[in-house]
Design a protein around this motif. Structure first.
Motif, short mmCIF file in Angstrom:
data_model
loop_
_atom_site.label_atom_id
_atom_site.label_comp_id
_atom_site.label_asym_id
_atom_site.label_seq_id
_atom_site.Cartn_x
_atom_site.Cartn_y
_atom_site.Cartn_z
N ALA A 52 0.84 -1.20 0.00
CA ALA A 52 0.00 0.00 0.00
C ALA A 52 0.87 1.25 0.00
O ALA A 52 0.56 2.24 -0.69
N LEU A 53 1.97 1.23 0.76
CA LEU A 53 2.88 2.37 0.79
C LEU A 53 3.54 2.58 -0.57
O LEU A 53 3.65 3.72 -1.05
N VAL A 54 3.97 1.50 -1.21
CA VAL A 54 4.59 1.61 -2.54
C VAL A 54 3.58 2.17 -3.54
O VAL A 54 3.91 3.05 -4.35
N ALA A 55 2.34 1.70 -3.50
CA ALA A 55 1.31 2.20 -4.41
C ALA A 55 1.06 3.69 -4.16
O ALA A 55 0.92 4.47 -5.11
N LEU A 56 1.02 4.08 -2.91
CA LEU A 56 0.81 5.49 -2.57
C LEU A 56 1.97 6.36 -3.06
O LEU A 56 1.76 7.45 -3.61
N LEU A 57 3.20 5.88 -2.90
CA LEU A 57 4.36 6.62 -3.37
C LEU A 57 4.38 6.72 -4.90
O LEU A 57 4.75 7.76 -5.45
N LEU A 58 3.95 5.66 -5.59
CA LEU A 58 3.86 5.71 -7.05
C LEU A 58 2.83 6.75 -7.50
O LEU A 58 3.07 7.51 -8.43
N MET A 59 1.69 6.77 -6.84
CA MET A 59 0.66 7.76 -7.19
C MET A 59 1.16 9.18 -6.93
O MET A 59 0.92 10.09 -7.73
N ALA A 60 1.85 9.38 -5.82
CA ALA A 60 2.39 10.71 -5.52
C ALA A 60 3.45 11.11 -6.56
O ALA A 60 3.50 12.27 -6.99
N GLY A 61 4.30 10.16 -6.95
CA GLY A 61 5.31 10.43 -7.98
C GLY A 61 4.67 10.80 -9.31
O GLY A 61 5.12 11.72 -9.99
N MET A 62 3.62 10.09 -9.68
CA MET A 62 2.93 10.41 -10.93
C MET A 62 2.24 11.77 -10.84
O MET A 62 2.16 12.50 -11.83
N ALA A 63 1.72 12.11 -9.68
CA ALA A 63 1.06 13.41 -9.51
C ALA A 63 2.07 14.55 -9.64
O ALA A 63 1.71 15.64 -10.09
N LEU A 64 3.31 14.31 -9.29
CA LEU A 64 4.33 15.36 -9.39
C LEU A 64 5.06 15.32 -10.72
O LEU A 64 5.23 16.35 -11.37
N PHE A 65 5.50 14.13 -11.13
CA PHE A 65 6.42 14.02 -12.27
C PHE A 65 5.80 13.39 -13.51
O PHE A 65 6.46 13.27 -14.52
N GLY A 66 4.57 12.99 -13.45
CA GLY A 66 3.92 12.32 -14.58
C GLY A 66 3.61 13.26 -15.73
O GLY A 66 3.86 14.47 -15.66
N PRO A 67 3.05 12.74 -16.82
CA PRO A 67 2.77 13.56 -17.99
C PRO A 67 1.75 14.67 -17.73
O PRO A 67 1.74 15.68 -18.41
N GLY B 134 1.37 15.84 -14.47
CA GLY B 134 1.69 16.22 -13.09
C GLY B 134 1.96 17.70 -12.94
O GLY B 134 1.84 18.49 -13.88
N LEU B 135 2.31 18.09 -11.73
CA LEU B 135 2.53 19.50 -11.43
C LEU B 135 3.68 20.11 -12.23
O LEU B 135 3.59 21.24 -12.70
N LEU B 136 4.77 19.37 -12.39
CA LEU B 136 5.90 19.91 -13.14
C LEU B 136 5.55 20.06 -14.61
O LEU B 136 5.92 21.07 -15.24
N ALA B 137 4.85 19.10 -15.17
CA ALA B 137 4.43 19.21 -16.58
C ALA B 137 3.41 20.32 -16.75
O ALA B 137 3.37 20.98 -17.78
N TRP B 138 2.60 20.54 -15.75
CA TRP B 138 1.58 21.58 -15.82
C TRP B 138 2.24 22.96 -15.92
O TRP B 138 1.81 23.80 -16.70
N SER B 139 3.28 23.20 -15.14
CA SER B 139 3.96 24.49 -15.20
C SER B 139 4.65 24.66 -16.56
O SER B 139 4.67 25.75 -17.12
N GLU B 140 5.20 23.57 -17.09
CA GLU B 140 5.83 23.64 -18.41
C GLU B 140 4.78 23.93 -19.49
O GLU B 140 5.02 24.73 -20.39
N GLN B 141 3.62 23.31 -19.35
CA GLN B 141 2.55 23.55 -20.32
C GLN B 141 2.03 24.98 -20.25
O GLN B 141 1.71 25.59 -21.27
#
Length: 117
Positions: free
Chosen positions: A31-46, A48-55
């Motif tokens: 469950a912790l690994v799944a939660l960390l994956l979801m958080a990583g995708m929310a930040l670094f995914g296509p 995510g927050l970083l892509a949103w600022s670039e867009q």
């Protein structure tokens, strides 16, 4: 010390700390690994927050480009309107003919300059 719960057996130490079973630890770890994956995708995914600022930065660049192209289109539309056969502007037409066809009046003198080195 052994305590009974309604759905399972819970093992506890003398101090009252709960002893976790290996299966429960594995479930919590997954469950912790799944939660960390979801958080990583929310930040670094296509999306995510970083892509949103670039867009948003790309959007601002595109808006500036659209504004520049709109100004150029408006200028060209003014040129087209000035060359309307019904209402042609004689000064503008003379300027266009001189630039495009290299035409001069008979009383004008053309001086050709050598390019500077």
């Amino acid at each position: 010390m052994l305590r009974f719960k309604a759905d399972s057996v819970v093992f506890m130490t003398r101090e009252g700390h709960r002893i976790k079973m290996p299966r429960e630890q594995l479930t919590q770890g997954l469950a912790l690994v799944a939660l960390l994956l979801m958080a990583g995708m929310a930040l670094f995914g296509p999306s995510g927050l970083l892509a949103w600022s670039e867009q948003s930065q790309l959007l601002e660049q595109r808006k500036a480009q659209i504004a520049q192209l709109t100004d150029e289109r408006n200028r060209l539309q003014q040129d087209v309107d000035a060359l309307d056969p019904e209402n042609v502007d004689p000064d503008f037409a003379a300027t266009i003919v001189r630039e495009q066809l290299n035409v001069v009046h008979p009383d004008e003198l053309v001086l050709e300059l050598e390019p500077q080195k």
